[in-house]
Design a protein around this motif. Structure first.
Motif, PDB file in Angstrom:
ATOM      1  N   LYS A 293      62.410   2.463  34.639  1.00 32.84           N
ATOM      2  CA  LYS A 293      63.874   2.684  35.259  1.00 32.84           C
ATOM      3  C   LYS A 293      64.861   2.051  34.323  1.00 32.84           C
ATOM      4  CE  LYS A 293      65.718   1.314  39.706  1.00 32.84           C
ATOM      5  NZ  LYS A 293      65.545   0.808  41.181  1.00 32.84           N
ATOM      6  N   TYR A 294      65.967   2.849  34.373  1.00 34.63           N
ATOM      7  CA  TYR A 294      67.012   2.528  33.327  1.00 34.63           C
ATOM      8  C   TYR A 294      68.231   1.942  34.139  1.00 34.63           C
ATOM      9  CZ  TYR A 294      64.215   4.403  29.731  1.00 34.63           C
ATOM     10  OH  TYR A 294      63.405   4.740  28.669  1.00 34.63           O
ATOM     11  N   TYR A 295      69.086   1.466  33.404  1.00 34.93           N
ATOM     12  CA  TYR A 295      70.557   1.086  33.882  1.00 34.93           C
ATOM     13  C   TYR A 295      71.552   1.108  33.094  1.00 34.93           C
ATOM     14  CZ  TYR A 295      67.191  -1.681  36.940  1.00 34.93           C
ATOM     15  OH  TYR A 295      66.244  -1.978  38.168  1.00 34.93           O
ATOM     16  N   LEU A 296      72.694   1.386  33.658  1.00 36.98           N
ATOM     17  CA  LEU A 296      74.050   1.732  32.889  1.00 36.98           C
ATOM     18  C   LEU A 296      74.448   0.291  32.233  1.00 36.98           C
ATOM     19  CD1 LEU A 296      75.780   4.106  32.114  1.00 36.98           C
ATOM     20  CD2 LEU A 296      77.102   3.403  34.197  1.00 36.98           C
ATOM     21  N   ARG A 297      74.803   0.504  31.028  1.00 39.39           N
ATOM     22  CA  ARG A 297      75.522  -0.719  30.412  1.00 39.39           C
ATOM     23  C   ARG A 297      76.749  -0.414  29.758  1.00 39.39           C
ATOM     24  NH1 ARG A 297      72.152  -3.248  25.447  1.00 39.39           N
ATOM     25  NH2 ARG A 297      72.840  -1.455  24.425  1.00 39.39           N
ATOM     26  N   VAL A 323      72.185   1.260  38.790  1.00 39.71           N
ATOM     27  CA  VAL A 323      71.099   2.158  38.120  1.00 39.71           C
ATOM     28  C   VAL A 323      71.713   3.253  37.465  1.00 39.71           C
ATOM     29  CG1 VAL A 323      69.340   3.743  39.133  1.00 39.71           C
ATOM     30  CG2 VAL A 323      69.550   1.372  39.945  1.00 39.71           C
ATOM     31  N   TYR A 324      71.049   3.925  36.618  1.00 38.06           N
ATOM     32  CA  TYR A 324      71.436   5.058  35.603  1.00 38.06           C
ATOM     33  C   TYR A 324      71.313   6.138  36.753  1.00 38.06           C
ATOM     34  CZ  TYR A 324      71.812   8.287  32.064  1.00 38.06           C
ATOM     35  OH  TYR A 324      72.234   9.627  31.206  1.00 38.06           O
ATOM     36  N   ASN A 325      71.960   6.693  37.623  1.00 38.71           N
ATOM     37  CA  ASN A 325      71.647   7.599  38.521  1.00 38.71           C
ATOM     38  C   ASN A 325      72.713   8.979  37.921  1.00 38.71           C
ATOM     39  OD1 ASN A 325      72.154   9.342  40.629  1.00 38.71           O
ATOM     40  ND2 ASN A 325      72.803   7.689  42.166  1.00 38.71           N
ATOM     41  N   GLN A 326      71.812   9.712  37.430  1.00 33.21           N
ATOM     42  CA  GLN A 326      72.347  11.057  36.818  1.00 33.21           C
ATOM     43  C   GLN A 326      72.780  11.867  37.914  1.00 33.21           C
ATOM     44  OE1 GLN A 326      68.411  11.222  34.644  1.00 33.21           O
ATOM     45  NE2 GLN A 326      69.670  12.346  32.982  1.00 33.21           N
ATOM     46  N   LYS A 327      72.241  12.047  39.142  1.00 31.56           N
ATOM     47  CA  LYS A 327      72.873  12.858  40.019  1.00 31.56           C
ATOM     48  C   LYS A 327      74.214  12.330  40.423  1.00 31.56           C
ATOM     49  CE  LYS A 327      72.514  14.340  44.789  1.00 31.56           C
ATOM     50  NZ  LYS A 327      71.577  14.206  46.134  1.00 31.56           N
ATOM     51  N   LEU A 328      74.551  11.056  40.453  1.00 33.31           N
ATOM     52  CA  LEU A 328      75.887  10.755  41.076  1.00 33.31           C
ATOM     53  C   LEU A 328      76.735  10.750  39.645  1.00 33.31           C
ATOM     54  CD1 LEU A 328      77.857   8.968  42.751  1.00 33.31           C
ATOM     55  CD2 LEU A 328      76.974   7.064  41.596  1.00 33.31           C
ATOM     56  N   LEU A 329      76.152  10.602  38.483  1.00 33.22           N
ATOM     57  CA  LEU A 329      77.128  11.035  37.223  1.00 33.22           C
ATOM     58  C   LEU A 329      77.667  12.126  37.275  1.00 33.22           C
ATOM     59  CD1 LEU A 329      78.059   9.837  34.480  1.00 33.22           C
ATOM     60  CD2 LEU A 329      75.784  10.598  33.452  1.00 33.22           C
ATOM     61  N   GLY A 353      86.279  19.991  29.640  1.00 34.32           N
ATOM     62  CA  GLY A 353      84.891  19.628  29.687  1.00 34.32           C
ATOM     63  C   GLY A 353      84.540  17.954  29.468  1.00 34.32           C
ATOM     64  N   ILE A 354      83.607  17.550  30.053  1.00 32.71           N
ATOM     65  CA  ILE A 354      83.038  16.080  29.695  1.00 32.71           C
ATOM     66  C   ILE A 354      81.600  16.084  29.555  1.00 32.71           C
ATOM     67  CG2 ILE A 354      83.223  13.687  30.346  1.00 32.71           C
ATOM     68  CD1 ILE A 354      85.504  14.275  32.277  1.00 32.71           C
ATOM     69  N   ASP A 355      81.338  15.688  28.294  1.00 30.75           N
ATOM     70  CA  ASP A 355      79.789  15.691  28.152  1.00 30.75           C
ATOM     71  C   ASP A 355      79.354  14.305  28.052  1.00 30.75           C
ATOM     72  OD1 ASP A 355      77.350  16.435  27.149  1.00 30.75           O
ATOM     73  OD2 ASP A 355      77.872  16.764  25.130  1.00 30.75           O
ATOM     74  N   PRO A 356      78.494  13.828  28.815  1.00 34.35           N
ATOM     75  CA  PRO A 356      78.016  12.568  28.704  1.00 34.35           C
ATOM     76  C   PRO A 356      76.973  12.391  27.625  1.00 34.35           C
ATOM     77  CG  PRO A 356      77.187  13.436  30.691  1.00 34.35           C
ATOM     78  CD  PRO A 356      78.145  14.470  30.107  1.00 34.35           C
ATOM     79  N   VAL A 357      76.787  11.633  26.689  1.00 31.02           N
ATOM     80  CA  VAL A 357      75.651  11.538  25.551  1.00 31.02           C
ATOM     81  C   VAL A 357      75.547  10.107  25.834  1.00 31.02           C
ATOM     82  CG1 VAL A 357      75.375  11.706  23.257  1.00 31.02           C
ATOM     83  CG2 VAL A 357      77.081  13.411  24.135  1.00 31.02           C
ATOM     84  N   GLU A 358      74.113   9.943  25.649  1.00 31.99           N
ATOM     85  CA  GLU A 358      73.514   8.638  25.678  1.00 31.99           C
ATOM     86  C   GLU A 358      73.230   8.482  24.286  1.00 31.99           C
ATOM     87  OE1 GLU A 358      69.585   9.615  27.336  1.00 31.99           O
ATOM     88  OE2 GLU A 358      70.512  10.061  29.307  1.00 31.99           O
ATOM     89  N   VAL A 359      74.238   7.542  23.576  1.00 33.93           N
ATOM     90  CA  VAL A 359      74.306   7.053  22.315  1.00 33.93           C
ATOM     91  C   VAL A 359      73.542   5.964  21.921  1.00 33.93           C
ATOM     92  CG1 VAL A 359      76.594   7.856  21.947  1.00 33.93           C
ATOM     93  CG2 VAL A 359      76.250   5.680  22.767  1.00 33.93           C
ATOM     94  N   ASN A 360      72.963   5.027  23.040  1.00 33.48           N
ATOM     95  CA  ASN A 360      72.228   4.051  22.621  1.00 33.48           C
ATOM     96  C   ASN A 360      71.149   3.702  23.837  1.00 33.48           C
ATOM     97  OD1 ASN A 360      70.836   1.785  21.355  1.00 33.48           O
ATOM     98  ND2 ASN A 360      72.541   0.532  21.911  1.00 33.48           N
ATOM     99  N   GLY A 363      65.806  -0.965  25.734  1.00 32.20           N
ATOM    100  CA  GLY A 363      64.855  -1.492  26.399  1.00 32.20           C
ATOM    101  C   GLY A 363      65.333  -0.694  27.471  1.00 32.20           C
ATOM    102  N   ASP A 364      65.712  -1.322  28.749  1.00 29.79           N
ATOM    103  CA  ASP A 364      66.056  -0.482  29.925  1.00 29.79           C
ATOM    104  C   ASP A 364      67.546  -0.262  30.228  1.00 29.79           C
ATOM    105  OD1 ASP A 364      66.841  -2.899  30.591  1.00 29.79           O
ATOM    106  OD2 ASP A 364      65.713  -3.054  32.513  1.00 29.79           O
ATOM    107  N   SER A 365      68.232  -0.274  29.187  1.00 29.22           N
ATOM    108  CA  SER A 365      69.587  -0.107  29.327  1.00 29.22           C
ATOM    109  C   SER A 365      70.181   1.132  28.297  1.00 29.22           C
ATOM    110  CB  SER A 365      70.541  -1.446  28.748  1.00 29.22           C
ATOM    111  OG  SER A 365      69.991  -2.649  29.476  1.00 29.22           O
ATOM    112  N   ILE A 366      71.141   1.726  28.788  1.00 31.59           N
ATOM    113  CA  ILE A 366      71.784   3.129  28.246  1.00 31.59           C
ATOM    114  C   ILE A 366      73.172   2.907  28.039  1.00 31.59           C
ATOM    115  CG2 ILE A 366      72.164   5.403  28.586  1.00 31.59           C
ATOM    116  CD1 ILE A 366      69.387   5.603  29.850  1.00 31.59           C
ATOM    117  N   ASP A 367      73.560   3.125  27.108  1.00 28.12           N
ATOM    118  CA  ASP A 367      75.211   3.097  26.824  1.00 28.12           C
ATOM    119  C   ASP A 367      75.570   4.811  26.579  1.00 28.12           C
ATOM    120  OD1 ASP A 367      75.191   0.357  26.503  1.00 28.12           O
ATOM    121  OD2 ASP A 367      74.896   0.491  24.115  1.00 28.12           O
TER     122      ASP A 367
END
Length: 880
Positions: A293-297, A323-329, A353-360, A363-367
């Motif tokens: 499970k991942y969380y937004l940082r 919580v890293y909710n991709q549906k809500l995003l 357009g807006i492109d969300p990119v997971e740059v980092n 652990g359980d955190s995503i930038d």
């Protein structure tokens, strides 16, 4: 050794002789008018001197020769691949059952070819076996098999595939399809085609087994699967249990989407299988790897110039630690009405357009890095309207919010769609705005593809009353043009001028001598043509007579009362002449007129409208005893004149997206109608005035006075996406008829509540009808207990069955409650008569809305010991 050498020598000698013989035959063939091509011979090159075709009657020779790829003057090798390729081309088309290409003659180096074809038969008749009528109609549309067309192997294979796919989509995975060609003895060029379908039983889901899940229970995962559900489960009683592979694939994605919504971005179904449990059911096995499970940082924005990063974060509504909710995003970027992407689209940035990119990932955190591509700010260049053959083009264009020179706006595009749909002249399901960006000029063109539909309505109805048949004829012309009425124009339909979108309504209702009513009205939504200011005018006249007192002492009434106890045979078995009881000396005449004006507002938003109407009505009573106006002298008013001069103001808001089957939005009206307070200007003591004089007592009501307040609200909520989705409609209504003087309560403009809400001629002169299904017409406001206040609450679940240009049909289930009170002081919106039921609505352009409802009333009324119980209600030309 010598023996073996002699054997080899003898073989070589035979081969030499055979070859010389073959070459001699080839040479001789050149001089023969019916040559034979020996494929064992040496290939030679020839020029095609001529080609003819035989065996086919339905095509020109040049067409058939063209199919071969051969042409006069072409050099070919014989024997060789040229002829073989030509034959293959004919077979590839599938139109022929036999193909031969022969050399008719060879003259020198020229060869003359004869193409002999045998055409496949054509279809004389198509019969279906094992399918319902509706299924047959669906298959006919999909298959493309037409009488008179040629039947080919490819056509048969394609038809089998489409039929299998059709029934597979409906859950009949084991359907067996046979297509049989039956020869016609006296016509060899035609065949009958029999399509035999054995659907067998629907294949349903027996059991779903899930392993590897811990974050979500198996029950929760199964509930996420919308179209793949286990049979024999109580929770699935209203869900589909059939197995359809495409729906199963969608449901697997639904499972992954649910995990992504909860922060499990790596979730996947690592193993899944579908295998038969028995002949008619399958078992499903899935193994899920949920991952972590991942969380937004951190969220950073790159490339945004129009809006600041802080503002973007506020609109995103996702913060560090969530919580890293991709549906809500996705919804906050492009899905919701107030999504960030829509802010750009409404400012003209059509390619933003807006492109969300997971740059980092730590652990359980995503930038996240939000990479924004704003593009150019587009203006509208051209707006084209296609498919409009009913209205003048300016009538359509004045409703558009997308005009040349304006910045492109998605909100304006959607609002334009709604305004065109609300006009009622075009099929709302097929209104398609086509947006075409021009990247070099930074502009967009918008094409509005419309499908016209008939919107005029003809209502012809009949009912049965105490005095016989009541007939009604109403003509509603919704594309009338007053400007063209007085000068020549080509835009006429029949005897009426068309094109300006104005509404002209003419109606009449009669019961012969007893009752007649006539009305005419005109409405222009753009009075003057420059601004959306509406103008309306209407007039009516009606007369209703009574039955003489002899009628109530007649054999008819005696039979009627006897029939209540002895059966209905004698009551309905006699034919009575109602006209013999007609009494013109007892009547009520009504006539009046009104003029109205309306304006679209810009505040609080431009969905609001404000309208005003001035109306006058006159009632002439002649020995009429049905109003129950109790006078100060103790009598009921039966003779005299009553005048009703009133002014009304209505504030309305309508944001619904479709006039026939709304899915979103709301409808709100708040109105007040009032007369001058005559009693406040008079010095009369209304408590005792006219106590000893009927004429003076009746004069109190020469000019009716009241103030009437009403509020109505409807909301529409779609339960899923797409056009064919269920919709929840909720309603709330309240009405109060007040007075300036408690001794001068208005006998008119009261509320007549209960039943189907359709105005009957016996009450239309006195009351406003309010529907409440599950109860008889007017049962909550019987004579003598007229409604001076009412309340109505309800909810409907609507499901569309057909939404086409010619017909719209939807089913509904409802619960509602309502009540009416004779005294405003008793008004209590929590003391309601309850009901529930089912119904269906059919909208036909020439008739309008029709429907039938079955409802059950759960409460007792009028001191009855019986519940209202089961009731059927019919509607025509209106919606409850």
């Amino acid at each position: 050794m010598q023996y073996r050498f002699l054997k080899i020598l003898l073989t070589l000698t035979c081969l030499f002789c055979f070859t010389n013989s073959s070459n001699a035959q080839d040479i001789n063939a050149e001089e023969n008018n019916n040559p034979v091509i020996l494929y064992s011979g040496t290939p030679k090159k020839y020029e095609i001197g001529g080609i003819k075709v035989e065996g086919v009657k339905n095509y020109e020779d040049y067409v058939l020769i063209g199919l071969s790829g051969l042409a006069v003057g072409q050099t070919i090798t014989v024997p060789g691949d040229d002829i073989t390729s030509a034959i293959k081309r004919y077979w590839r088309h599938g139109l022929f059952s036999d193909v031969q290409i022969v050399a008719e003659k060879i003259v020198g180096n020229k060869i003359y070819l004869n193409i002999k074809l045998k055409q496949r038969p054509r279809i004389a008749e198509i019969r279906y076996n094992g399918v319902k009528k509706s299924e047959k109609e669906d298959l006919e549309t999909k298959l493309g098999l037409v009488k008179g067309s040629q039947i080919t192997p490819n056509l048969i294979d394609r038809a089998k595939l489409l039929i299998k796919r059709h029934f597979d989509d409906k859950g009949f995975k084991n359907a067996d399809v046979r297509i049989i060609e039956k020869d016609i003895p006296d016509n060899k060029e035609m065949v009958n085609v029999l399509i035999d379908v054995d659907k067998k039983e629907k294949v349903k889901v027996h059991k779903i087994t899930i392993e590897g899940n811990s974050a979500l229970t198996a029950k929760k995962i199964k509930s996420t699967m919308k179209k793949t559900n286990e049979k024999n489960k109580l929770l699935n009683i209203f869900k589909t249990k059939k197995f359809i592979n495409d729906k199963y694939e969608e449901d697997k994605q639904n499972i992954i989407d649910k995990y992504n919504e909860l922060g499990y971005r790596d979730a996947q179904i690592v193993v899944d299988s579908v295998y038969p449990f028995d002949e008619n059911t399958v078992d499903i096995y899935m193994k899920i790897d949920e991952g972590s499970k991942y969380y937004l940082r951190n969220v950073t924005w790159v490339g945004n110039k129009l809006y600041s990063s802080d503002w973007m974060n506020q609109q995103l509504r996702m913060k560090k630690g969530d919580v890293y909710n991709q549906k809500l995003l996705h919804e906050r970027l492009t899905g919701d009405e107030d999504a960030i992407g829509n802010f750009y689209y409404n400012q003209g940035y059509i390619v933003a357009g807006i492109d969300p990119v997971e740059v980092n990932i730590d652990g359980d955190s995503i930038d996240l890095e939000m990479r924004v591509e704003e593009g150019f700010q587009a203006t509208i260049s051209k707006v084209r309207i296609n498919g409009n053959d009913r209205l003048y083009e300016n009538v359509v264009r004045r409703e558009l919010r997308t005009k040349p020179g304006d910045l492109f706006s998605k909100e304006a595009l959607e609002r334009s769609y709604r305004e065109i749909a609300q006009m009622g002249h075009f099929n709302p399901e097929n209104i398609k705005p086509d947006v075409q960006p021009d990247y070099t000029n930074g502009t967009v063109d918008i094409n509005w593809d419309l499908e016209s539909k008939a919107n005029d309505q003809v209502e012809f109805s009949a009912g049965w009353g105490q005095t016989g048949v009541i007939g009604k004829l109403s003509l509603k012309f919704t594309n009338f043009s007053m400007a063209n009425l007085f000068h020549k124009s080509d835009n006429y339909r029949g005897f009426l001028p068309q094109g300006d979108g104005q509404t002209l309504t003419i109606s009449g209702q009669t019961n012969g001598s007893y009752y007649q009513s006539y009305s005419v009205s005109f409405f222009d939504p753009w009075f003057g043509g420059k601004r959306p200011n509406s103008f309306s005018v209407s007039a009516f006249y009606s007369v209703q007579s009574d039955i003489s007192s002899n009628y109530y002492n007649s054999a008819y009434m005696n039979n009627y009362y006897n029939s209540l106890y002895g059966g209905y045979g004698n009551y309905y078995g006699n034919n009575y002449n109602y006209d013999s009881y007609y009494d013109p000396d007892k009547s009520i005449k009504m006539y009046g007129a009104s003029i109205g004006w309306g304006k679209r507002l810009r505040w609080p938003d431009d969905y609001f409208t404000l309208s005003a109407e001035l109306s006058y009505q006159r009632f002439v009573l002649k020995d009429w005893s049905y109003l129950y106006i109790r006078l100060n002298n103790g009598e009921y008013m039966s003779t005299g004149n009553c005048n009703n001069l009133s002014m009304s103001f209505t504030l309305g808001r309508n944001s619904s997206d479709n006039p026939i089957f709304p899915r979103r939005g709301s409808e709100l009206t708040a109105s007040v109608q009032f007369t001058p307070p005559y009693s406040l200007f008079s010095k009369k003591d209304y408590a005792t005035y006219g106590k000893d004089n009927y004429k003076d007592a009746a004069s109190i009501y020469n000019w009716i006075e009241y103030h009437k307040w009403k509020f109505k609200l409807k909301t529409y909520t779609a339960l899923s996406g797409g056009n064919k989705c269920p919709v929840i409609m909720t309603r709330a209504e309240f009405g109060i008829l007040g007075h300036y003087n408690k001794y001068v309560k208005s006998p008119f403009e009261t509320f007549y509540m209960g039943g189907d809400g359709m105005t009957g001629y016996s009450t239309s002169y006195a009351s406003e009808t309010i529907a409440l299904r599950g109860y008889e017409n007017g049962s909550l406001t019987p004579y003598g207990s007229e409604g001076y206040a009412y309340a109505r609450l309800g909810a409907e679940l609507r499901y569309p069955l057909m939404l086409e240009n010619s017909t719209s049909i939807y089913a509904l289930g409802f619960v509602e409650g309502g009540n009416a009170w004779n005294n405003v002081g008793n008004f209590n919106p929590f003391s309601l008569k309850r009901s529930a039921g089912l119904g269906v609505r059919i909208f036909l352009p020439m008739i309008g809305m029709m429907g039938i409802d079955w409802a059950y009333g759960f409460d007792k009324i009028g001191g009855s010991s019986q519940y209202s119980g089961s009731q059927f209600h019919f509607i025509l030309g209106q919606e409850f």
